[in-house]
Structure formats: C-alpha cells, structure tokens
Design an enzyme around this catalytic site. Structure first.
Site, PDB file in Angstrom:
ATOM      1  N   LYS A 180     -12.100  18.449  11.393  1.00 25.71           N
ATOM      2  CA  LYS A 180     -13.012  18.505  12.534  1.00 25.71           C
ATOM      3  C   LYS A 180     -13.001  19.920  13.104  1.00 25.71           C
ATOM      4  CE  LYS A 180     -14.749  15.392  15.986  1.00 25.71           C
ATOM      5  NZ  LYS A 180     -14.518  14.240  16.824  1.00 25.71           N
ATOM      6  N   THR A 198       0.853  -1.193   0.000  1.00 22.56           N
ATOM      7  CA  THR A 198       0.000   0.000   0.000  1.00 22.56           C
ATOM      8  C   THR A 198       0.886   1.240   0.000  1.00 22.56           C
ATOM      9  OG1 THR A 198      -0.032   0.000   2.385  1.00 22.56           O
ATOM     10  CG2 THR A 198      -1.860  -1.077   1.302  1.00 22.56           C
ATOM     11  N   TRP A 235     -17.760  17.442  11.798  1.00 24.16           N
ATOM     12  CA  TRP A 235     -16.949  17.054  10.645  1.00 24.16           C
ATOM     13  C   TRP A 235     -17.273  17.881   9.408  1.00 24.16           C
ATOM     14  CZ3 TRP A 235     -13.034  14.274  12.011  1.00 24.16           C
ATOM     15  CH2 TRP A 235     -13.141  13.308  13.008  1.00 24.16           C
ATOM     16  N   GLU A 262      -5.974  -3.242  -0.673  1.00 28.14           N
ATOM     17  CA  GLU A 262      -6.386  -4.353   0.198  1.00 28.14           C
ATOM     18  C   GLU A 262      -7.588  -5.114  -0.359  1.00 28.14           C
ATOM     19  OE1 GLU A 262      -5.484  -1.391   1.126  1.00 28.14           O
ATOM     20  OE2 GLU A 262      -4.545  -1.356   3.111  1.00 28.14           O
TER      21      GLU A 262
HETATM   22  P1  AMP Z   1      -4.951   2.586  -2.886  1.00 31.92           P
HETATM   23  O1  AMP Z   1      -4.884   1.383  -2.065  1.00 31.92           O
HETATM   24  O2  AMP Z   1      -3.652   3.300  -3.024  1.00 31.92           O
HETATM   25  O3  AMP Z   1      -5.585   2.348  -4.212  1.00 31.92           O
HETATM   26  O4  AMP Z   1      -5.896   3.622  -2.129  1.00 31.92           O
HETATM   27  C1  AMP Z   1      -7.189   3.275  -1.725  1.00 31.92           C
HETATM   28  C2  AMP Z   1      -7.898   4.488  -1.231  1.00 31.92           C
HETATM   29  O5  AMP Z   1      -8.107   5.418  -2.293  1.00 31.92           O
HETATM   30  C3  AMP Z   1      -9.287   4.227  -0.703  1.00 31.92           C
HETATM   31  O6  AMP Z   1      -9.268   3.723   0.611  1.00 31.92           O
HETATM   32  C4  AMP Z   1      -9.920   5.594  -0.810  1.00 31.92           C
HETATM   33  O7  AMP Z   1      -9.549   6.433   0.261  1.00 31.92           O
HETATM   34  C5  AMP Z   1      -9.314   6.146  -2.068  1.00 31.92           C
HETATM   35  N1  AMP Z   1     -10.248   5.936  -3.193  1.00 31.92           N
HETATM   36  C6  AMP Z   1     -10.255   4.944  -4.091  1.00 31.92           C
HETATM   37  N2  AMP Z   1     -11.244   5.123  -4.987  1.00 31.92           N
HETATM   38  C7  AMP Z   1     -11.894   6.252  -4.641  1.00 31.92           C
HETATM   39  C8  AMP Z   1     -13.008   6.973  -5.160  1.00 31.92           C
HETATM   40  N3  AMP Z   1     -13.662   6.577  -6.238  1.00 31.92           N
HETATM   41  N4  AMP Z   1     -13.404   8.090  -4.502  1.00 31.92           N
HETATM   42  C9  AMP Z   1     -12.752   8.525  -3.401  1.00 31.92           C
HETATM   43  N5  AMP Z   1     -11.683   7.907  -2.873  1.00 31.92           N
HETATM   44  C10 AMP Z   1     -11.260   6.776  -3.483  1.00 31.92           C
END
Ligand code: AMP
Length: 542
Positions: A439, A185, A444, A330
């Site tokens: 916050k 990640t 929020w 994940e």
């Molecule tokens: P990653 O594992 O680097 O792909 O990041 C995942 C995170 O990206 C998620 O937990 C979200 O916070 C954000 N994310 C993924 N898709 C979206 C979306 N369509 N809108 C807003 N946030 C997103």
C-alpha cells in the site's frame, strides 16, 4: 415431494472398492524411499488397504481417531489414505518441511495416536518424539530388511504389520459427513489451523477435479502428482485417480529435474501437477540438457502464481498445455481452473498468455464473489479488486478445534484472504494475498504483477516483491531478485525494464540480489521471512 432415489453414503472406501472392481489391472507405479521402483494394481492396492485396515483395528484404532503420516508420495502412503479413512479414522498428513516446533504443535493439537513415517523422517521424529503427548506408537514404512536401529519407542515395521493381517474385510458404513482426513494450513502467522475433510466433501471434490475442464482424469490418463501427499492430500488427486481408473505414478523422494524426467518418460506420464517452483527447476533442467518428456500433454499448476514466462516456455518451447488452477487447503483445494473458451484459442499470443496468467473460472460446487472492505459485492469488470469469498460442499465451515473463525461470515461464506478481480467472462485474476499487497500512498500495488514482470527479464531466475516501510508513502515495493546462473544484471537495468510497462509509481524503489528465495514447506516463497529480513531496508535507503 421427495425423490425416490437411494441414499447411499459417499465414502472414501467406495472409491478404492470401485477402482478394484472396475479397473483391477490399472497400475500404480511408485519410486520407493529404499530406491527401487514398485508396481501394483488397483486390485492389489485394495487388498493391501484392507490388510492395513485390519491391522489398524488390531492396534485399537477406532472411529474418529487421528492417525498421522510423515511420508513422501509413495504407494504405502496411498494405502494409508484409504486404509485409515476406510475404517472411519482420520488420516492426518503432516508436512515434514515445517519447523519441528510447528510439527509438535500440530501433532499435539490433532492428538495423533499413531504416526506412520518414511525412513527419511526417523531423525526428525526422534528429535521431537518426547514432546508428543498422545503418541502411542510409530510405524516405519518399510520392510524387515530395511528396518533400521532407532531410539524411538513402540516402533513397528509397516510390512510386518500389514502382512500379518487378512485382506478379508467389509468396509464399515457410516454417515458420509464423518471426518476422513486432516491437513493443517501452512499458517505463516499464528499457529497452523486444521482443516477437517469429510468423506462426502472428498468424494464430491473427486468428481469435480476429475472433470475434463479440471484435471481431465480417466483410464487414458497417466498422472504423476509432484505436489506432495502432505500438501492438501496432493490436491486430492489420488482419490480422483481411484474414482476414474487413472494410472498413478508416485515419484517418492526423488524430485530433482533429472529423476522426474526419467520417471515420467519411462512411464509415459501424460499429466503432472505441482507448484510453480517445481516447474521452474524442471524447465531449467530441460533447457540445460535438451531433454523433455514426449508423452506429457499437460501440467497442472497452482499453489502460487506462475510467472508468464513459465507458461510461455511450456506451451511454446515444449508444446505442453499449461493449466493454471487456484485453490487452498480450506477448499480441498480446488476453486477455479483456467481453461480457454473456444473463442479465445485464436487470440494473438500476447493476449492469450495474458489470459492464461489468470486463475480461471470456478468449478461447479464453488460459489465465488469478490467484496470490498464493507463486505459489499464488487462488479465483475476485470478492474475492480476485492477479497475473494467462497462457499461450497468442499469448503471448510470451521477450523478443527477452534471455537470461532474470523474467516467465516454469518451467511456461511469463507473469506480466502486473496485479493482478485473477476472479468466479464468470469475469469478470476488474483492480484495478491491480502497481507502481501503493497500500500503506497493509500493506493494498492500488486506484488504478483511486479514479480511477473521481473521474471520476464532475461537475466532473472526468480523474483519476489514485498512492501517495506517508507516515511513518505507508508510503504514502497522492494524487489528481491535471484539472477540466472552466470548472469549479473545491475539494479538500474532491472528498474529500467519496468519503465513503460507499469505506472511509474508502481516501479520498485530498490532491487536487492539474493542467491535464493526462502521457500516454505509447500514450495512457496515466504514473504513474511523476506519482510523480516528487509524490515529496515526502507530506513537504510533514506
Ligand atoms: P495453501 O492452502 O497452502 O495451498 O495456500 C493457498 C493459497 O495459495 C491461496 O489462498 C492463494 O493465496 C495461493 N494460491 C493458490 N493457487 C494460486 C494461484 N494459482 N495463483 C496465485 N496464488 C495462488
């Protein structure tokens, strides 16, 4: 009573075997790092994967060994996806945009025995190679003609390696729960964490993402994934492409608007996929040059929240369906997709685009709920927001080589760290990452909603909202704006724009202008970096 059906393992090798058997002539087109365009069929791909698999075995790569890649979206990377996993080893894709110290941490944590790298990344690897403890050899993904001089030790040439081995191989059969691939990640805080996919999770995820109301893949689809093969395996689309016979077009390192437009037009790409930042660049290019891609039917978008103006531009200006999805490393990554129900298609534009900003419904295979701080389930009323928890056969059950995970509960739910509402129609709407929520006075404020509004201002190209310390309210929103070229809006104009559109107390305290926003390895705005930069901002204001 047990059913009487065969228990055949779900293996990644079966995807490439199926592609070669059922769609032998379907094409994979790839822009190479060397510059030319390369074409091969699924039949040829399978034979090359088998040559590669024999080569890996000859190098001594065994079941469960990690083999790293630092590469663009190119055909040799695709061969590695199937060749490494096919023999039971683990394909570990590495993100070259990470800080070198993070790369070192990840490669050592994974104990990668070999690294396969594109020509572009030789200097990067040379700068850190001496720190890589388990590394036995490096394979440069090119042919003899393009092999450079390098200070790296134990170097091999990819084409020499592959071509010196036979394409005769029966893929080994093993437990479908065996590890197949590994992605870390992005980890904005603490060390990156490894997500270890299995053959079973990958094959099941492929079925799901190929469905009509997800990526809608098949023989008639021509897919160009802009999302890098080092970002959750290009959203695992290459596996699903092999499953469905989708024509793949891989853009290599040429990701600017002009190169993408030319390649997509020449290959008649129908579907493309990537994070909003990529589409921001492409849209600007189209708006400036008057060009577009006539064959393009759909853009799949995820990774961060796209501004509403982007959705409207694709659909209204260019007639291209904008399909918004949500997921994470994940989750392999697919969690939800936003597809309008038939009853929603007749909605007035304003309402329809508001719905399209939501992240969508869960796909089959993903159970999803929102919970409060005491882990109690919250109502699906479109208003109450809480943390999203998920569970399913392609959601990680633990992190690689971590003894405990604070994100997993006793019932097997994974806490995503995303805050969302879910409406009566099961549409999830992300308001923020938990750590990005602002916050103010105990209430929020959604940074995503404010960013979306700011991005709809005619002079704003890109916007981000962060919380900065405030003596009275503990935190207040600060808006960081990148103005469009040749535009210079004032702070007051931007702040006035918010009036009447959100509650007064949501309106940011201040606006700062930047020429660009800091982007992380996967093209997302690095809010942690912005928070660092503006940590003193609130104090200075008073
Ligand atoms: P990653 O594992 O680097 O792909 O990041 C995942 C995170 O990206 C998620 O937990 C979200 O916070 C954000 N994310 C993924 N898709 C979206 C979306 N369509 N809108 C807003 N946030 C997103």
């Amino acid at each position: 009573m047990r059913g009487l059906m065969m228990d055949r393992p779900l293996l990644i090798s079966s995807l490439i075997d199926h592609a070669a058997a059922a769609f032998p002539d379907q094409e994979i087109v790839s822009r190479t790092v060397e510059g030319r365009l390369h074409r091969q069929t699924y039949g040829q791909l399978q034979r090359r994967c088998k040559q590669l698999a024999n080569a890996l075995a000859a190098l001594g790569v065994e079941d469960g060994d990690r083999v790293g890649t630092i590469a663009w979206n190119v055909y040799r990377h695709l061969e590695l996806y199937f060749g490494i996993s096919g023999i039971g080893a683990v394909c570990h894709t590495l993100n070259p945009r990470l800080h070198p110290s993070q790369l070192v941490y990840i490669i050592n944590h994974a104990k990668d025995r070999f690294l396969f790298i594109d020509l572009t990344f030789i200097p990067l690897l040379q700068s850190v190679a001496h720190e890589l403890k388990a590394l036995e050899g490096v394979v440069i993904m090119t042919d003899r003609e393009h092999m450079p001089e390098t200070a790296l030790e134990n170097v091999l040439c990819y084409e020499d390696l592959v071509l010196s081995h036979s394409d005769q191989l029966e893929w080994p059969e093993f437990d479908e729960r065996s590890a197949s691939s590994l992605c870390y990640t992005s980890g904005t805080t603490g060390n990156p964490k490894g997500v270890l996919y299995s053959h079973r999770s990958t094959v099941l995820h492929s079925w799901a993402i190929a469905l009509p109301d997800a990526a809608d893949l098949g023989l008639a689809t021509c897919l160009l994934p802009v999302v890098p093969m080092f970002h959750v395996n290009a959203w695992a689309l290459p596996y699903a492409a092999a499953m469905t016979g989708t024509k793949l077009v891989l853009p290599g390192p040429a990701l600017d608007g002009e190169s993408l437009t030319t390649l997509m037009s020449a290959e008649e790409v129908t579907v493309t996929a990537g994070v909003p930042t990529v589409w921001l660049g492409l849209l600007h290019h189209w708006q400036e040059t008057g060009k577009n891609v006539p064959s393009l039917r759909r853009v799949l978008v995820g990774g961060s929240a796209p501004p509403r103006t982007m959705i409207e531009s694709f659909e209204k200006e260019f007639g291209i369906e904008f399909r918004h999805a949500w997921g994470m490393t994940e989750m392999s990554p697919l969690g939800t997709v936003n597809v309008l129900a038939p009853s929603m298609r007749s909605m007035a534009d304003d309402e329809r685009f508001a719905v399209k900003c939501k992240q969508g419904r869960p796909v089959f295979g993903v159970e999803l709920k929102i919970v409060d701080e005491e882990d109690r389930p919250l109502p699906h009323d479109g208003k109450t927001f809480g943390e999203v928890k998920v569970r399913g056969p392609w959601v990680c059950s633990a992190y690689y080589r971590e003894r405990r995970s604070a994100s997993h509960d006793e019932d097997g739910w994974f806490a995503t760290g995303d805050i969302a509402t879910v409406d009566g129609g099961a549409m999830m709407h992300i308001t923020d990452r938990k750590k990005d929520l602002v916050k103010s006075g105990g209430e929020w404020i959604s940074s995503i909603e404010l960013e979306n509004l700011a991005a709809s201002h005619p002079d704003v190209a890109h916007a981000a909202v962060i919380g900065v310390p405030d003596a009275k309210w503990s935190e207040r929103p600060l808006l960081v704006v990148v103005p469009k070229k040749k535009r210079s809006p004032t702070k007051q104009e931007i702040l006035d724009y918010f009036k009447g559109k959100v509650a007064d107390w949501w309106i940011p305290n201040d606006v700062v202008f930047e020429t660009e926003l800091p982007l992380g390895g996967t093209g997302k705005v690095q809010k942690a970096r912005l928070r660092e930069l503006y940590a003193q901002h609130g104090a200075q204001q008073r």
